[in-house]
Motif scaffolding. Structure first.
Motif, PDB file in Angstrom:
ATOM      1  N   ALA A 287      33.670  41.135   3.152  1.00 28.41           N
ATOM      2  CA  ALA A 287      32.439  40.524   2.655  1.00 28.41           C
ATOM      3  C   ALA A 287      31.727  39.778   3.778  1.00 28.41           C
ATOM      4  O   ALA A 287      31.466  38.572   3.700  1.00 28.41           O
ATOM      5  N   ILE A 288      31.449  40.495   4.851  1.00 28.56           N
ATOM      6  CA  ILE A 288      30.687  39.952   5.974  1.00 28.56           C
ATOM      7  C   ILE A 288      29.365  40.703   6.012  1.00 28.56           C
ATOM      8  O   ILE A 288      29.345  41.930   6.163  1.00 28.56           O
ATOM      9  N   VAL A 289      28.264  39.993   5.856  1.00 28.88           N
ATOM     10  CA  VAL A 289      26.960  40.644   5.728  1.00 28.88           C
ATOM     11  C   VAL A 289      25.963  40.043   6.711  1.00 28.88           C
ATOM     12  O   VAL A 289      26.102  38.896   7.149  1.00 28.88           O
ATOM     13  N   GLN A 290      24.969  40.822   7.039  1.00 28.07           N
ATOM     14  CA  GLN A 290      23.933  40.395   7.977  1.00 28.07           C
ATOM     15  C   GLN A 290      22.588  40.415   7.264  1.00 28.07           C
ATOM     16  O   GLN A 290      22.275  41.357   6.543  1.00 28.07           O
ATOM     17  N   VAL A 291      21.809  39.350   7.449  1.00 24.76           N
ATOM     18  CA  VAL A 291      20.495  39.269   6.819  1.00 24.76           C
ATOM     19  C   VAL A 291      19.425  39.053   7.887  1.00 24.76           C
ATOM     20  O   VAL A 291      19.728  38.679   9.021  1.00 24.76           O
ATOM     21  N   ASP A 292      18.186  39.284   7.512  1.00 29.55           N
ATOM     22  CA  ASP A 292      17.061  39.097   8.423  1.00 29.55           C
ATOM     23  C   ASP A 292      16.821  37.606   8.622  1.00 29.55           C
ATOM     24  O   ASP A 292      16.534  36.887   7.664  1.00 29.55           O
ATOM     25  N   ASN A 294      14.392  36.107   9.948  1.00 27.98           N
ATOM     26  CA  ASN A 294      13.006  35.690   9.750  1.00 27.98           C
ATOM     27  C   ASN A 294      12.647  35.551   8.276  1.00 27.98           C
ATOM     28  O   ASN A 294      12.090  34.540   7.859  1.00 27.98           O
ATOM     29  N   THR A 295      12.980  36.555   7.468  1.00 31.17           N
ATOM     30  CA  THR A 295      12.635  36.474   6.048  1.00 31.17           C
ATOM     31  C   THR A 295      13.445  35.405   5.330  1.00 31.17           C
ATOM     32  O   THR A 295      13.012  34.887   4.297  1.00 31.17           O
ATOM     33  N   THR A 296      14.615  35.067   5.859  1.00 34.26           N
ATOM     34  CA  THR A 296      15.444  34.055   5.209  1.00 34.26           C
ATOM     35  C   THR A 296      15.248  32.661   5.796  1.00 34.26           C
ATOM     36  O   THR A 296      15.965  31.732   5.427  1.00 34.26           O
ATOM     37  N   SER A 297      14.269  32.523   6.695  1.00 35.33           N
ATOM     38  CA  SER A 297      14.089  31.199   7.300  1.00 35.33           C
ATOM     39  C   SER A 297      12.636  30.774   7.463  1.00 35.33           C
ATOM     40  O   SER A 297      12.322  29.599   7.324  1.00 35.33           O
ATOM     41  N   ARG A 298      11.748  31.686   7.782  1.00 35.08           N
ATOM     42  CA  ARG A 298      10.362  31.291   8.018  1.00 35.08           C
ATOM     43  C   ARG A 298       9.696  30.823   6.738  1.00 35.08           C
ATOM     44  O   ARG A 298       9.744  31.498   5.708  1.00 35.08           O
ATOM     45  N   GLN A 299       9.055  29.691   6.830  1.00 31.59           N
ATOM     46  CA  GLN A 299       8.463  29.061   5.656  1.00 31.59           C
ATOM     47  C   GLN A 299       7.104  29.684   5.339  1.00 31.59           C
ATOM     48  O   GLN A 299       6.059  29.081   5.518  1.00 31.59           O
ATOM     49  N   GLY A 300       7.153  30.920   4.847  1.00 38.66           N
ATOM     50  CA  GLY A 300       5.934  31.642   4.549  1.00 38.66           C
ATOM     51  C   GLY A 300       6.098  32.560   3.359  1.00 38.66           C
ATOM     52  O   GLY A 300       7.083  32.479   2.617  1.00 38.66           O
TER      53      GLY A 300
END
Length: 320
Positions: A287-292, A294-300
């Motif tokens: 259960a090791i996953v990678q996420v974007d 930018n989409t998970t951090s940029r406040q937009g």
């Protein structure tokens, strides 16, 4: 006048690490539809005076025709509002949408003050998260007669909605801003409905590789996002973004490890091979996953999509 203002590596990292969320927007219910219509008209009428994150009042006589953005999250909002033609300058770190890469660059870890002044923007949108490093640059810009609006460093979705509304109002794009907010709320509601019955999992979020492993503690945007989707952040016993040891990660024994960076090739293969990691539940269960990042951090506008990506990474069973 100094041509460059040194922001420093910390500010650069902050651009990629910013994040946060809450569960809904503030509900201000006007007495009638007529009153609501009047309120919206007042919000969008020029000239207008707006107050930024540091309490500074800025008066705009008309919608700005030339805009400079000093952080990727602001840029994403401005493009989503349909201001492609008005945006004349962005930072070296701005990579979304694709049109942003074609705009005049005004610096990344440092701002080219003279270049920004030469662009003659009607307004410059800065960000509160980098004020520690950019205050001097902003002073130089204001001394040159430019209007600089410092956007709030949002701590949850409510504040992001407010930011989008503010930028939409200040640029004469209030209807577009309201549509963005509505769509974001719909997406958030869809995500929360999907995971409402899940069994909470213990999660570790890794934002950089060894030997200096960093993670998101409490009082971070990422921690708030995890709270929203009923995930326990095993690193929430310490505040802010901080460095953590492999031994500490092993002891916390997360059910899921979320990797938010992409600069290490094959990190999902390398991470389980660290000494002692074979005892971690997340490694045992793959259960090791990678996420974007930018989409998970940029406040937009894309943050609602980021919330969905994070939820799918942690609770894939809820999205089958």
């Amino acid at each position: 006048m100094k041509k460059f203002w040194k922001l420093g590596l910390s500010a650069f990292l902050a651009i990629g690490l910013l994040a946060a969320c809450g569960e809904g927007a503030k509900n201000e219910k006007p007495a009638s539809s007529e009153q609501q219509e009047t309120t919206q008209v007042d919000k969008a009428t020029f000239p207008m005076t707006i107050t930024d994150a540091v309490g500074k009042e800025i008066t705009l006589e008309s919608p700005p025709e030339k805009i400079v953005s000093l952080i990727p999250s602001n840029t994403e909002i401005l493009f989503a509002l349909g201001l492609n033609n008005e945006i004349v300058g962005v930072t070296d770190n701005d990579d979304y949408p694709a049109e942003a890469t074609e705009k005049q660059k005004v610096g990344g870890m440092e701002y080219n003050i003279e270049q920004i002044i030469t662009l003659k923007p009607d307004i410059v949108f800065a960000h509160d998260s980098s004020m520690t490093f950019s205050a001097g640059a902003i002073e130089q810009l204001e001394s040159a007669g430019l209007k600089v609006f410092v956007v709030t460093n949002a701590k949850d979705f409510n504040e992001i909605y407010t930011t989008i509304e503010q930028l939409g109002r200040a640029t004469g794009k209030l209807p577009e801003a309201e549509k963005i907010i509505k769509d974001m709320k719909t997406k958030v509601e869809e995500v929360l409905a999907k995971i409402k019955d899940v069994k909470p999992k213990k999660v570790f979020v890794e934002t950089s590789d060894e030997p200096h492993i960093f993670t998101a503690g409490k009082d971070t945007f990422m921690n708030e996002m995890l709270n929203m989707i009923h995930a326990e952040n095993v690193a929430a016993d310490t505040a802010d973004w901080y460095e953590i040891s492999s031994e500490q990660i092993i002891a916390k024994n997360p059910d899921v490890i979320v990797v938010t960076y992409h600069y290490v090739p094959d990190i999902l293969t390398k991470l389980p091979q660290r000494a002692g990691f074979d005892t971690i539940n997340a490694v045992k269960n793959k259960a090791i996953v990678q996420v974007d990042e930018n989409t998970t951090s940029r406040q937009g506008p894309r943050l609602a999509e980021g919330l969905e990506e994070l939820a799918k990474a942690i609770y894939p069973e809820a999205f089958k």
